[in-house]
Design a protein around this motif. Structure first.
Motif, PDB file in Angstrom:
ATOM      1  N   LYS A  33       0.797  -1.237   0.181  1.00 57.27           N
ATOM      2  CA  LYS A  33       0.040  -0.121  -0.098  1.00 57.27           C
ATOM      3  C   LYS A  33       0.872   1.328   0.067  1.00 57.27           C
ATOM      4  CE  LYS A  33      -3.885  -1.875   2.640  1.00 57.27           C
ATOM      5  NZ  LYS A  33      -4.766  -1.636   3.993  1.00 57.27           N
ATOM      6  N   ARG A  34       0.355   2.465  -0.205  1.00 58.07           N
ATOM      7  CA  ARG A  34       0.877   3.614  -0.283  1.00 58.07           C
ATOM      8  C   ARG A  34       1.608   3.905   1.308  1.00 58.07           C
ATOM      9  NH1 ARG A  34      -3.500   7.367  -3.374  1.00 58.07           N
ATOM     10  NH2 ARG A  34      -3.331   6.260  -5.452  1.00 58.07           N
ATOM     11  N   PRO A  35       2.783   4.305   0.967  1.00 54.52           N
ATOM     12  CA  PRO A  35       3.469   4.642   0.106  1.00 54.52           C
ATOM     13  C   PRO A  35       4.008   3.356  -0.383  1.00 54.52           C
ATOM     14  CG  PRO A  35       4.556   5.025   2.233  1.00 54.52           C
ATOM     15  CD  PRO A  35       3.410   5.026   2.411  1.00 54.52           C
ATOM     16  N   ALA A  36       4.046   3.183  -1.752  1.00 54.79           N
ATOM     17  CA  ALA A  36       4.473   1.669  -2.156  1.00 54.79           C
ATOM     18  C   ALA A  36       5.797   1.593  -2.090  1.00 54.79           C
ATOM     19  CB  ALA A  36       3.972   1.931  -3.770  1.00 54.79           C
ATOM     20  N   THR A  37       6.011   0.026  -1.731  1.00 54.91           N
ATOM     21  CA  THR A  37       7.489  -0.478  -1.686  1.00 54.91           C
ATOM     22  C   THR A  37       7.142  -1.692  -2.074  1.00 54.91           C
ATOM     23  OG1 THR A  37       7.081  -1.279   0.537  1.00 54.91           O
ATOM     24  CG2 THR A  37       8.168   0.894   0.283  1.00 54.91           C
ATOM     25  N   VAL A  38       8.355  -2.461  -2.529  1.00 60.73           N
ATOM     26  CA  VAL A  38       8.310  -3.922  -3.060  1.00 60.73           C
ATOM     27  C   VAL A  38       8.002  -4.741  -1.873  1.00 60.73           C
ATOM     28  CG1 VAL A  38       9.477  -5.829  -4.026  1.00 60.73           C
ATOM     29  CG2 VAL A  38       9.649  -3.286  -5.060  1.00 60.73           C
ATOM     30  N   LYS A  39       6.858  -5.399  -1.892  1.00 61.87           N
ATOM     31  CA  LYS A  39       6.429  -6.385  -0.974  1.00 61.87           C
ATOM     32  C   LYS A  39       7.044  -7.691  -1.128  1.00 61.87           C
ATOM     33  CE  LYS A  39       2.586  -8.094   1.530  1.00 61.87           C
ATOM     34  NZ  LYS A  39       1.149  -8.129   1.713  1.00 61.87           N
ATOM     35  N   ARG A  40       6.949  -8.279  -2.472  1.00 61.18           N
ATOM     36  CA  ARG A  40       7.575  -9.509  -2.935  1.00 61.18           C
ATOM     37  C   ARG A  40       7.757  -9.439  -4.326  1.00 61.18           C
ATOM     38  NH1 ARG A  40       5.135 -15.376  -0.991  1.00 61.18           N
ATOM     39  NH2 ARG A  40       6.768 -16.401  -1.875  1.00 61.18           N
ATOM     40  N   ILE A  41       8.856 -10.393  -4.547  1.00 61.13           N
ATOM     41  CA  ILE A  41       9.048 -10.492  -5.947  1.00 61.13           C
ATOM     42  C   ILE A  41       9.050 -12.064  -6.203  1.00 61.13           C
ATOM     43  CG2 ILE A  41      10.845 -10.428  -7.729  1.00 61.13           C
ATOM     44  CD1 ILE A  41      11.992  -8.097  -6.468  1.00 61.13           C
ATOM     45  N   TYR A  42       8.195 -12.484  -7.246  1.00 64.97           N
ATOM     46  CA  TYR A  42       8.009 -13.744  -7.933  1.00 64.97           C
ATOM     47  C   TYR A  42       8.734 -14.102  -9.032  1.00 64.97           C
ATOM     48  CZ  TYR A  42       4.152 -14.184  -4.503  1.00 64.97           C
ATOM     49  OH  TYR A  42       3.210 -14.065  -3.376  1.00 64.97           O
ATOM     50  N   GLU A  43       9.545 -14.995  -9.178  1.00 69.40           N
ATOM     51  CA  GLU A  43      10.359 -15.519 -10.322  1.00 69.40           C
ATOM     52  C   GLU A  43       9.483 -16.478 -11.049  1.00 69.40           C
ATOM     53  OE1 GLU A  43      13.117 -13.975 -11.636  1.00 69.40           O
ATOM     54  OE2 GLU A  43      13.509 -12.863  -9.384  1.00 69.40           O
ATOM     55  N   VAL A  44       8.611 -15.911 -12.044  1.00 72.15           N
ATOM     56  CA  VAL A  44       7.651 -16.813 -12.757  1.00 72.15           C
ATOM     57  C   VAL A  44       8.386 -17.666 -13.748  1.00 72.15           C
ATOM     58  CG1 VAL A  44       5.430 -16.855 -13.531  1.00 72.15           C
ATOM     59  CG2 VAL A  44       5.817 -15.257 -11.795  1.00 72.15           C
ATOM     60  N   GLY A  45       8.299 -16.812 -14.920  1.00 68.87           N
ATOM     61  CA  GLY A  45       8.953 -17.256 -16.321  1.00 68.87           C
ATOM     62  C   GLY A  45       8.211 -18.263 -17.165  1.00 68.87           C
ATOM     63  N   LEU A  46       6.823 -18.641 -16.825  1.00 67.60           N
ATOM     64  CA  LEU A  46       6.182 -19.602 -17.275  1.00 67.60           C
ATOM     65  C   LEU A  46       6.234 -19.464 -18.818  1.00 67.60           C
ATOM     66  CD1 LEU A  46       3.516 -20.329 -14.641  1.00 67.60           C
ATOM     67  CD2 LEU A  46       5.676 -21.293 -14.941  1.00 67.60           C
ATOM     68  N   ALA A  47       5.792 -18.400 -19.389  1.00 61.74           N
ATOM     69  CA  ALA A  47       5.728 -17.894 -20.636  1.00 61.74           C
ATOM     70  C   ALA A  47       7.014 -18.328 -21.317  1.00 61.74           C
ATOM     71  CB  ALA A  47       5.365 -16.647 -21.053  1.00 61.74           C
ATOM     72  N   SER A  48       8.071 -17.811 -20.736  1.00 62.64           N
ATOM     73  CA  SER A  48       9.554 -18.025 -21.405  1.00 62.64           C
ATOM     74  C   SER A  48       9.752 -19.629 -21.453  1.00 62.64           C
ATOM     75  CB  SER A  48      10.506 -17.303 -20.565  1.00 62.64           C
ATOM     76  OG  SER A  48      10.329 -16.199 -20.503  1.00 62.64           O
ATOM     77  N   GLN A  49       9.586 -20.332 -20.324  1.00 61.67           N
ATOM     78  CA  GLN A  49       9.673 -22.052 -20.292  1.00 61.67           C
ATOM     79  C   GLN A  49       8.720 -22.460 -21.517  1.00 61.67           C
ATOM     80  OE1 GLN A  49       8.828 -23.439 -16.376  1.00 61.67           O
ATOM     81  NE2 GLN A  49      10.501 -21.737 -15.518  1.00 61.67           N
ATOM     82  N   HIS A  50       7.422 -22.101 -21.618  1.00 59.32           N
ATOM     83  CA  HIS A  50       6.651 -22.795 -22.389  1.00 59.32           C
ATOM     84  C   HIS A  50       6.316 -21.970 -24.010  1.00 59.32           C
ATOM     85  CE1 HIS A  50       4.903 -25.366 -19.466  1.00 59.32           C
ATOM     86  NE2 HIS A  50       4.940 -24.676 -18.606  1.00 59.32           N
ATOM     87  N   GLY A  51       6.850 -20.740 -24.149  1.00 65.79           N
ATOM     88  CA  GLY A  51       6.722 -20.355 -25.573  1.00 65.79           C
ATOM     89  C   GLY A  51       5.533 -19.574 -25.667  1.00 65.79           C
ATOM     90  N   SER A  52       4.607 -19.497 -24.540  1.00 63.86           N
ATOM     91  CA  SER A  52       3.393 -19.166 -24.964  1.00 63.86           C
ATOM     92  C   SER A  52       2.779 -18.853 -23.587  1.00 63.86           C
ATOM     93  CB  SER A  52       2.450 -20.265 -25.564  1.00 63.86           C
ATOM     94  OG  SER A  52       0.988 -19.905 -25.410  1.00 63.86           O
ATOM     95  N   GLY A  53       1.911 -17.676 -23.622  1.00 64.46           N
ATOM     96  CA  GLY A  53       1.304 -17.077 -22.503  1.00 64.46           C
ATOM     97  C   GLY A  53      -0.203 -18.266 -22.124  1.00 64.46           C
ATOM     98  N   LEU A  54      -0.540 -18.798 -23.069  1.00 68.91           N
ATOM     99  CA  LEU A  54      -1.669 -19.505 -23.146  1.00 68.91           C
ATOM    100  C   LEU A  54      -1.267 -20.874 -22.318  1.00 68.91           C
ATOM    101  CD1 LEU A  54      -4.657 -20.225 -23.479  1.00 68.91           C
ATOM    102  CD2 LEU A  54      -4.063 -20.813 -25.832  1.00 68.91           C
ATOM    103  N   LYS A  55      -0.268 -21.425 -22.887  1.00 65.98           N
ATOM    104  CA  LYS A  55       0.453 -22.618 -22.303  1.00 65.98           C
ATOM    105  C   LYS A  55       0.879 -22.439 -21.145  1.00 65.98           C
ATOM    106  CE  LYS A  55       2.070 -24.663 -26.583  1.00 65.98           C
ATOM    107  NZ  LYS A  55       3.128 -24.834 -27.824  1.00 65.98           N
ATOM    108  N   ALA A  56       1.307 -21.227 -20.677  1.00 63.39           N
ATOM    109  CA  ALA A  56       1.952 -20.844 -19.248  1.00 63.39           C
ATOM    110  C   ALA A  56       0.666 -21.315 -18.042  1.00 63.39           C
ATOM    111  CB  ALA A  56       2.112 -19.483 -19.180  1.00 63.39           C
ATOM    112  N   ARG A  57      -0.842 -20.867 -18.705  1.00 64.02           N
ATOM    113  CA  ARG A  57      -1.741 -21.013 -17.906  1.00 64.02           C
ATOM    114  C   ARG A  57      -2.022 -22.154 -17.490  1.00 64.02           C
ATOM    115  NH1 ARG A  57      -4.977 -15.935 -17.538  1.00 64.02           N
ATOM    116  NH2 ARG A  57      -4.031 -14.535 -18.845  1.00 64.02           N
ATOM    117  N   SER A  58      -1.610 -23.372 -18.319  1.00 61.78           N
ATOM    118  CA  SER A  58      -1.935 -24.720 -18.187  1.00 61.78           C
ATOM    119  C   SER A  58      -0.669 -25.222 -17.253  1.00 61.78           C
ATOM    120  CB  SER A  58      -1.945 -25.311 -19.483  1.00 61.78           C
ATOM    121  OG  SER A  58      -0.923 -25.823 -20.175  1.00 61.78           O
TER     122      SER A  58
END
Length: 87
Positions: A39-64
């Motif tokens: 919340k304001r004042p905004a600070t970084v609460k957490r960073i998630y290393e996701v990368g599913l689209a990069s791994q699957h080559g598609s946002g749609l495939k990342a969702r599965s």
């Protein structure tokens, strides 16, 4: 379709983009990294290393990917606690 088009352009052009969204699913499906802000004042609460689209080559495939739901639930919990509805 727009997600797939954007991902294709980014891959083709080797560009870095900062996507600001309130759509958790979109963030997970398109991003290598999701940053949850406080919340304001905004600070970084957490960073998630996701990368599913990069791994699957598609946002749609990342969702599965099974991890998609795990990321979604974890990010939702971070946001829910932040607005006072969580544990």
């Amino acid at each position: 379709m727009l997600e797939e088009e954007i991902l294709a352009i980014l891959k083709e052009q080797s560009k870095t983009v900062v996507l600001v969204t309130h759509d958790i699913g979109e963030a997970i499906a398109m991003s290598d990294r999701v940053v949850v802000m406080s919340k304001r004042p905004a600070t970084v609460k957490r960073i998630y290393e996701v990368g599913l689209a990069s791994q699957h080559g598609s946002g749609l495939k990342a969702r599965s990917d099974i991890r998609y739901n795990e990321f979604f639930d974890s990010i939702w919990t971070d946001l829910d606690i932040q607005i006072g509805r969580g544990a």
